[in-house]
Design a protein around this motif. Structure first.
Motif, PDB file in Angstrom:
ATOM      1  N   PHE A 173       0.831  -1.201   0.000  1.00 32.70           N
ATOM      2  CA  PHE A 173       0.000   0.000   0.000  1.00 32.70           C
ATOM      3  C   PHE A 173       0.867   1.253   0.000  1.00 32.70           C
ATOM      4  CE2 PHE A 173      -3.687  -2.512   1.863  1.00 32.70           C
ATOM      5  CZ  PHE A 173      -4.467  -2.379   0.727  1.00 32.70           C
ATOM      6  N   MET A 174       1.970   1.222   0.748  1.00 28.66           N
ATOM      7  CA  MET A 174       2.877   2.373   0.777  1.00 28.66           C
ATOM      8  C   MET A 174       3.476   2.635  -0.596  1.00 28.66           C
ATOM      9  SD  MET A 174       4.992   1.951   4.342  1.00 28.66           S
ATOM     10  CE  MET A 174       4.327   2.522   5.906  1.00 28.66           C
ATOM     11  N   PHE A 175       3.870   1.563  -1.275  1.00 24.66           N
ATOM     12  CA  PHE A 175       4.455   1.735  -2.617  1.00 24.66           C
ATOM     13  C   PHE A 175       3.429   2.242  -3.608  1.00 24.66           C
ATOM     14  CE2 PHE A 175       8.086  -0.633  -1.065  1.00 24.66           C
ATOM     15  CZ  PHE A 175       9.146  -0.131  -1.826  1.00 24.66           C
ATOM     16  N   THR A 176       2.143   1.856  -3.395  1.00 27.83           N
ATOM     17  CA  THR A 176       1.114   2.389  -4.305  1.00 27.83           C
ATOM     18  C   THR A 176       0.905   3.883  -4.072  1.00 27.83           C
ATOM     19  OG1 THR A 176      -0.650   1.805  -2.751  1.00 27.83           O
ATOM     20  CG2 THR A 176      -0.088   0.179  -4.445  1.00 27.83           C
ATOM     21  N   SER A 177       1.150   4.348  -2.826  1.00 24.61           N
ATOM     22  CA  SER A 177       1.047   5.780  -2.541  1.00 24.61           C
ATOM     23  C   SER A 177       2.246   6.529  -3.124  1.00 24.61           C
ATOM     24  CB  SER A 177       0.962   6.025  -1.038  1.00 24.61           C
ATOM     25  OG  SER A 177      -0.193   5.435  -0.487  1.00 24.61           O
ATOM     26  N   SER A 178       3.454   5.998  -2.889  1.00 24.95           N
ATOM     27  CA  SER A 178       4.666   6.610  -3.423  1.00 24.95           C
ATOM     28  C   SER A 178       5.794   5.585  -3.360  1.00 24.95           C
ATOM     29  CB  SER A 178       5.044   7.855  -2.616  1.00 24.95           C
ATOM     30  OG  SER A 178       6.332   8.320  -2.994  1.00 24.95           O
ATOM     31  N   TRP A 179       6.332   5.224  -4.517  1.00 22.32           N
ATOM     32  CA  TRP A 179       7.395   4.219  -4.516  1.00 22.32           C
ATOM     33  C   TRP A 179       8.650   4.734  -3.816  1.00 22.32           C
ATOM     34  CZ3 TRP A 179      12.161   5.161  -6.550  1.00 22.32           C
ATOM     35  CH2 TRP A 179      12.283   6.268  -7.408  1.00 22.32           C
ATOM     36  N   LEU A 180       8.905   6.057  -3.880  1.00 22.58           N
ATOM     37  CA  LEU A 180      10.095   6.604  -3.252  1.00 22.58           C
ATOM     38  C   LEU A 180       9.976   6.556  -1.731  1.00 22.58           C
ATOM     39  CD1 LEU A 180      12.820   7.947  -3.532  1.00 22.58           C
ATOM     40  CD2 LEU A 180      11.656  10.170  -3.709  1.00 22.58           C
ATOM     41  N   LEU A 181       8.799   6.967  -1.202  1.00 24.34           N
ATOM     42  CA  LEU A 181       8.597   6.897   0.244  1.00 24.34           C
ATOM     43  C   LEU A 181       8.607   5.442   0.736  1.00 24.34           C
ATOM     44  CD1 LEU A 181       5.828   9.605   0.824  1.00 24.34           C
ATOM     45  CD2 LEU A 181       8.313   9.822   1.062  1.00 24.34           C
ATOM     46  N   GLY A 182       8.024   4.557  -0.043  1.00 27.81           N
ATOM     47  CA  GLY A 182       8.034   3.137   0.314  1.00 27.81           C
ATOM     48  C   GLY A 182       9.440   2.577   0.363  1.00 27.81           C
ATOM     49  N   TRP A 286       8.144  17.582   0.286  1.00 26.60           N
ATOM     50  CA  TRP A 286       8.807  18.110  -0.910  1.00 26.60           C
ATOM     51  C   TRP A 286       8.107  17.617  -2.175  1.00 26.60           C
ATOM     52  CZ3 TRP A 286      12.137  15.287  -4.445  1.00 26.60           C
ATOM     53  CH2 TRP A 286      12.752  16.094  -5.389  1.00 26.60           C
ATOM     54  N   LEU A 287       7.739  16.323  -2.229  1.00 28.39           N
ATOM     55  CA  LEU A 287       7.052  15.788  -3.402  1.00 28.39           C
ATOM     56  C   LEU A 287       5.664  16.408  -3.553  1.00 28.39           C
ATOM     57  CD1 LEU A 287       7.967  11.975  -3.112  1.00 28.39           C
ATOM     58  CD2 LEU A 287       8.859  13.631  -4.778  1.00 28.39           C
ATOM     59  N   THR A 288       4.978  16.643  -2.435  1.00 29.62           N
ATOM     60  CA  THR A 288       3.646  17.261  -2.498  1.00 29.62           C
ATOM     61  C   THR A 288       3.729  18.698  -2.981  1.00 29.62           C
ATOM     62  OG1 THR A 288       2.936  15.861  -0.652  1.00 29.62           O
ATOM     63  CG2 THR A 288       1.568  17.767  -1.155  1.00 29.62           C
ATOM     64  N   ALA A 289       4.755  19.395  -2.496  1.00 29.85           N
ATOM     65  CA  ALA A 289       4.935  20.787  -2.927  1.00 29.85           C
ATOM     66  C   ALA A 289       5.221  20.866  -4.424  1.00 29.85           C
ATOM     67  CB  ALA A 289       6.071  21.428  -2.140  1.00 29.85           C
ATOM     68  N   ARG A 290       5.909  19.884  -4.969  1.00 33.12           N
ATOM     69  CA  ARG A 290       6.204  19.867  -6.408  1.00 33.12           C
ATOM     70  C   ARG A 290       5.012  19.398  -7.235  1.00 33.12           C
ATOM     71  NH1 ARG A 290      11.472  16.630  -7.907  1.00 33.12           N
ATOM     72  NH2 ARG A 290      10.471  17.063  -9.910  1.00 33.12           N
ATOM     73  N   GLY A 291       4.011  18.825  -6.550  1.00 31.61           N
ATOM     74  CA  GLY A 291       2.855  18.317  -7.281  1.00 31.61           C
ATOM     75  C   GLY A 291       3.021  16.878  -7.729  1.00 31.61           C
ATOM     76  N   ASP A 292       4.112  16.200  -7.297  1.00 36.57           N
ATOM     77  CA  ASP A 292       4.311  14.796  -7.684  1.00 36.57           C
ATOM     78  C   ASP A 292       3.551  13.840  -6.777  1.00 36.57           C
ATOM     79  OD1 ASP A 292       6.028  15.617  -9.663  1.00 36.57           O
ATOM     80  OD2 ASP A 292       7.825  15.442  -8.398  1.00 36.57           O
ATOM     81  N   LEU A 293       2.962  14.354  -5.676  1.00 38.41           N
ATOM     82  CA  LEU A 293       2.265  13.500  -4.720  1.00 38.41           C
ATOM     83  C   LEU A 293       1.071  14.262  -4.181  1.00 38.41           C
ATOM     84  CD1 LEU A 293       2.560  10.731  -3.160  1.00 38.41           C
ATOM     85  CD2 LEU A 293       3.647  12.041  -1.332  1.00 38.41           C
TER      86      LEU A 293
END
Length: 620
Positions: A173-182, A286-293
């Motif tokens: 589930f974490m990887f589906t949210s963001s592979w980098l955070l996972g 940082w990813l949310t601020a860039r719009g990637d998440l």
């Protein structure tokens, strides 16, 4: 202090000194688990379902944040999301409830079956086994260790697997949210995995040492309680306390070492994921601020991490519990793997009701731990006890008299020669048949925490229709134990642990009554009247003659009064029978016999000898 014997795990085919793996140990438990597999699987599925349900709640939150919490969002969608979360929470609680319902009963039944099986095995093991094992060790292995097994089956094993699966599903589930955070979160598992290998070995060794020390401590307590009169009489309470304190502190140090090992591992298990989450938070913002998440994905990731916190932390404790259970099972199988060297033959001889002739032919015996080259205790004993005869066995202290008597009911097995009853080797008889044919009374009496009636009738195989009270009354009368009727509750009086509420003479008479009530063909007495006065002893012996006139009796005698009441006397010397004859005959012709008699408690008078000789002549 007695020390456990070292046994080889014969069923698991391990080499001496080799330790069973976790898989091998659990595999040996499978036959006990198999009947309860459906319920255990149902409990596992409920636990797994509860974990999955908990992980779906963050996904609902992600949907709600992404599609509802924005300008123009519908209020009804918020209520729907809240209802879904509440329903999922209720479902999780119901699944946890049913998990307990499914697994508690099977785990308790498995524990009970293992405990009964072990007790049955302990009853069958030879006396030589019990001579070497401390009672506290056996108590801790049959109680505390099997209690650990039950808790692990009901909780530890299921939750360890469920927690592991939950962590993997949560990572997905974490990887589906963001592979980098996972990936950042997953990197934290590397030091935990490396540490787990070291922790497993250290904690397993500490657990085994702790359990063994606990068994030794229990043995120390039991011996001190049973010997409290001796400790008090000699004023050795302080010394006993000092010895106990040393063992208690050793156990404390081992438990602290075990706790430190577990706490160090738990610190790593808890801190590393938290550190990775801190790093993940910075990257996620940082990813949310860039719009990637999206914000919903970020919320779902950290909500999932919050759900995983308990399983991740629990894995460390569950792993410790699993390792402790593994050592508990190893200790259990140490006992269960001990071979029973004294058992009924595969095809026993059908015994007929004979006269009770007892024959010993070239009997030799040495204890299993006798050092190589040492002389055996018994070496070529030849003795014939005629049916209905009373044979006294005498010898100096340490000559092997008591050991010889214990060979007759096969408490130990001869290492050479044979013992026969009515011409049948006792090793060819079923043990139950043999021990109903031979009845034993020991000098060191053992009574049980029950009523006098229960103790006396312990070995009685009463014919159908015979009133137990008649057998009890007869046994007490022959053993001159009528004092039992004068107690508060008569023969139903509970005499307490090991009968210590009675005097030594009373205990001996109760034990003798137990042997009499069994109505044996062969009666083996290891000086069971040593605590009685001479007149009571003579009264008991004369009643034995009348009531058990057809019973063959072999008795160890430590008093001349006992010797002179026997039909014949056998002199045991240097591991063999040196001479056999009447008391008067041996006095006249055997110098060593005169020495043995002179060393006994009550040297006989001339009148005693003449009276004994006349009485034996009259019986002849």
């Amino acid at each position: 202090m007695r020390t456990p014997v070292v046994v080889q795990h014969q069923n698991s085919q391990l080499a001496p000194g080799e330790t069973a793996s976790f898989r091998q140990t659990i595999a040996r438990l499978l036959p006990q688990i198999r009947p309860f597999v459906p319920r255990l699987v149902a409990g596992f599925l409920c636990a797994l379902g509860a974990g999955i349900v908990a992980l779906t709640i963050p996904q609902v939150l992600r949907t709600m944040v992404n599609s509802v919490l924005h300008v123009g969002g519908s209020t009804s969608d918020v209520w729907i999301s809240a209802a879904i979360v509440a329903a999922l929470g209720l479902a999780e609680a119901v699944l946890v409830f049913f998990r307990r319902i499914f697994v508690i009963t099977p785990a308790a039944r498995i524990e009970t079956n293992l405990r009964i099986r072990m007790y049955r095995h302990l009853q069958r093991l030879p006396v030589a086994f019990h001579d070497k094992w401390g009672s506290g060790q056996l108590l801790s292995r049959s109680m505390a260790d099997l209690g650990l097994v039950r808790r692990w089956l009901a909780f530890g094993s299921i939750m360890l697997v469920v927690s592991t699966v939950t962590v993997f599903v949560g990572l997905w589930f974490m990887f589906t949210s963001s592979w980098l955070l996972g990936l950042i979160y997953l990197v934290g598992a590397i030091p935990i995995t490396i540490r787990a290998f070291y922790f497993r070995n250290v904690f397993r060794a500490a657990s085994r040492l702790s359990q063994d020390q606990a068994g030794d401590l229990a043995t120390n307590v039991e011996e001190s309680v049973h010997g409290i009169r001796v400790i008090k009489a000699f004023g050795r309470g302080g010394q006993a306390l000092e010895g106990f304190g040393v063992r208690a502190r050793q156990l404390r140090d081992t438990e602290i070492k075990k706790a430190r090992s577990l706490s160090g591992f738990l610190m790593l298990v808890v801190s590393v994921p938290e550190i990775t989450l801190g790093a993940g938070l910075l990257v996620g913002i940082w990813l949310t601020a860039r719009g990637d998440l999206t914000v919903g994905d970020l919320v779902a990731f950290f909500a999932t991490a919050a759900v995983l916190a308990a399983p991740v932390e629990g894995i460390g404790m569950l792993l410790g519990m699993t390792l402790t259970t593994k050592t508990a099972l190893d200790r259990h199988f140490d006992v269960m793997d001990t071979e029973n060297t004294i058992d009924s033959p595969a095809d026993p001889v059908t015994a007929t009701r004979g006269e009770g002739r007892l024959s010993l032919r070239r009997v030799s015996f040495a204890f299993p731990d006798t050092r190589p080259g040492a002389a055996p205790i018994l070496d070529g004993v030849d003795l014939e006890v005629e049916p209905g005869e009373t044979m006294a066995l005498v010898g100096i202290t340490g000559s092997g008299k008591s050991t010889l008597l214990q060979l007759v009911p096969r408490l130990y097995d001869v290492t050479g020669g044979s013992i026969a009853i009515d011409g049948v080797d006792i090793r060819h008889l079923d043990l139950d048949v043999l021990r109903s044919t031979v009845s034993v009374a020991f000098e060191d009496t053992t009574l049980f925490s029950s009523s006098i009636a229960d103790n006396v009738l312990l070995g009685a195989n009463l014919p159908r229709g015979r009133d137990p009270r008649l057998a009890l009354d007869e046994a007490l009368e022959v053993a001159q134990a009528q004092f039992a009727y004068a107690l508060d509750d008569g023969v139903e009086t509970i005499i307490g642990e090991e009968g210590l509420s009675l005097s030594g003479g009373q205990r001996q008479r109760i034990a003798l009554g137990r042997a009499i009530a069994a109505k044996p063909r062969v009666l083996v007495l290891d000086d069971p009247l040593s605590a009685l006065d001479v007149r009571t002893e003579e009264a008991v012996t004369e009643r034995l003659r009348s009531v058990l006139s057809g019973t063959t009796t072999l008795l160890v005698a430590h008093r001349p009064s006992t010797v002179m009441l026997a039909d014949r006397v056998a002199l045991l010397r240097d591991g063999h029978i040196d001479d056999v004859g009447t008391h008067a005959e041996l006095l006249a012709r055997n110098a060593h016999y005169r020495y043995v008699i002179a060393s006994l408690d009550e040297p006989p008078t001339v009148e005693d000898v003449l009276q004994s000789d006349n009485s034996q002549g009259n019986r002849a």
